[in-house]
Design an enzyme around this catalytic site. Structure first.
Site, PDB file in Angstrom:
ATOM      1  N   ARG A   1      63.159  57.790  41.404  1.00  0.00           N
ATOM      2  CA  ARG A   1      62.538  59.026  40.899  1.00  0.00           C
ATOM      3  C   ARG A   1      63.583  60.100  40.592  1.00  0.00           C
ATOM      4  O   ARG A   1      63.360  60.965  39.745  1.00  0.00           O
ATOM      5  CB  ARG A   1      61.498  59.544  41.908  1.00  0.00           C
ATOM      6  CG  ARG A   1      60.561  60.645  41.352  1.00  0.00           C
ATOM      7  CD  ARG A   1      59.371  60.849  42.270  1.00  0.00           C
ATOM      8  NE  ARG A   1      58.405  61.825  41.764  1.00  0.00           N
ATOM      9  CZ  ARG A   1      58.334  63.089  42.175  1.00  0.00           C
ATOM     10  NH1 ARG A   1      59.152  63.528  43.099  1.00  0.00           N
ATOM     11  NH2 ARG A   1      57.435  63.910  41.665  1.00  0.00           N
TER      12      ARG A   1
ATOM     13  N   ILE B   1      56.336  66.396  36.454  1.00  0.00           N
ATOM     14  CA  ILE B   1      56.290  65.000  36.887  1.00  0.00           C
ATOM     15  C   ILE B   1      55.330  64.996  38.071  1.00  0.00           C
ATOM     16  O   ILE B   1      55.442  65.831  38.966  1.00  0.00           O
ATOM     17  CB  ILE B   1      57.697  64.446  37.229  1.00  0.00           C
ATOM     18  CG1 ILE B   1      57.618  63.030  37.821  1.00  0.00           C
ATOM     19  CG2 ILE B   1      58.475  65.357  38.167  1.00  0.00           C
ATOM     20  CD1 ILE B   1      59.023  62.370  37.986  1.00  0.00           C
ATOM     21  N   SER B   2      54.344  64.115  38.045  1.00  0.00           N
ATOM     22  CA  SER B   2      53.274  64.146  39.049  1.00  0.00           C
ATOM     23  C   SER B   2      53.806  63.854  40.449  1.00  0.00           C
ATOM     24  O   SER B   2      54.871  63.263  40.633  1.00  0.00           O
ATOM     25  CB  SER B   2      52.196  63.117  38.704  1.00  0.00           C
ATOM     26  OG  SER B   2      51.822  63.235  37.353  1.00  0.00           O
ATOM     27  N   GLN B   3      52.993  64.265  41.421  1.00  0.00           N
ATOM     28  CA  GLN B   3      53.280  64.037  42.832  1.00  0.00           C
ATOM     29  C   GLN B   3      53.271  62.521  43.113  1.00  0.00           C
ATOM     30  O   GLN B   3      52.364  61.824  42.658  1.00  0.00           O
ATOM     31  CB  GLN B   3      52.162  64.739  43.597  1.00  0.00           C
ATOM     32  CG  GLN B   3      52.204  64.651  45.074  1.00  0.00           C
ATOM     33  CD  GLN B   3      50.880  65.129  45.672  1.00  0.00           C
ATOM     34  OE1 GLN B   3      50.052  65.745  44.992  1.00  0.00           O
ATOM     35  NE2 GLN B   3      50.691  64.832  46.932  1.00  0.00           N
TER      36      GLN B   3
END
Ligand code: SAH
Length: 227
Positions: free
Chosen positions: A46, A72-74
């Site tokens: 990530r 950017i999503s969790q």
């Protein structure tokens, strides 16, 4: 392997091993149990997908800012929506909202191929570059309005929308094959939205389940006029 400057190679240190273990534990604690999903979350770095200023938070369970005012999503939400999509190795997957390309990379470990659409050219190009550097050859990134889907490549076995829709876009449900599933956050802008899972029955009827509450950036119509 280290692909960027040495300061970014946090995967090569003992601290990074601990961080990755904690990342896995946090996902399991929140109920993610699918082994293939957990493995994909472990394999995709990530830190390569977040903005340079956020690298130290890459493995924290939070959404982070990326270019063009997007996020950017969790990680938990990425893992959860991926798990709920029940992807098989032969599946062709459509993602709407490429953003950093992180979710597309996760999907690419589980499916045969992934088509991902992004309305900002800047984000799409950066995601393409990352995906090429890291090497996920089964992902195609397109610039355009994802609300229209990719009719030329339909039907899809699975569709994931990673921006919040007011209503489920009809063009997308139309591009689901029989037995196909879609997960999409639905709800008003800047309020609580619910991840909805649609399943296309034989004959074309859709069943609808409401899953968890989430907060996503909005799904906006049209290709972005800004870069
Ligand atoms: N999946 C991304 C996070 C997405 S944030 C990741 O893993 O990083 C939501 C993204 O959806 C944003 O990049 C936004 O620009 C994009 N988006 C919003 N509306 C869209 C539309 N109609 N078509 C394509 N992309 C859209």
């Amino acid at each position: 392997a280290c692909l960027v400057g040495s300061e970014m190679c946090i995967r090569d240190s003992p601290a990074a091993d601990v961080e990755r273990m904690e990342f896995q534990l946090a996902l399991r604690r929140r109920g993610i149990s699918n082994q293939a999903v957990l493995r994909a979350m472990d394999e995709i770095p990530r830190e390569y997908f977040v903005a340079p200023g956020s690298i130290e938070h890459a493995y924290a369970d939070q959404a982070l800012p990326i270019a063009c005012g997007q996020t950017i999503s969790q990680p938990f939400v990425v893992a959860y929506m991926t798990e709920q999509l029940e992807i098989g190795p032969a599946h062709r997957v459509l993602e709407i909202g490429t953003g950093s390309g992180y979710q597309a990379a996760i999907l690419s470990r589980l499916a045969r191929d992934v088509v991902s659409i992004e309305r900002y050219r800047t984000l799409a190009e950066a995601a393409r570059e990352r995906i090429k550097t890291l090497g996920y050859p089964n992902i195609t990134v397109r610039v355009g309005d994802g609300i229209a889907g990719a009719p030329d490549l339909a039907p899809f076995d699975r569709i994931m929308v990673t921006a919040a829709a007011q209503e489920v876009p009809q063009a997308l449900s139309a591009q689901l094959g029989e037995g196909g599933k879609m997960v999409v956050p639905v709800g008003p802008r800047d309020k609580i939205q619910y991840v909805v899972r649609l399943t296309k029955q034989a004959g074309g009827d859709l069943t609808r389940e409401n899953l968890i509450a989430v907060r996503f950036v909005p799904l906006l119509p049209g290709q972005a006029r800004e870069l």
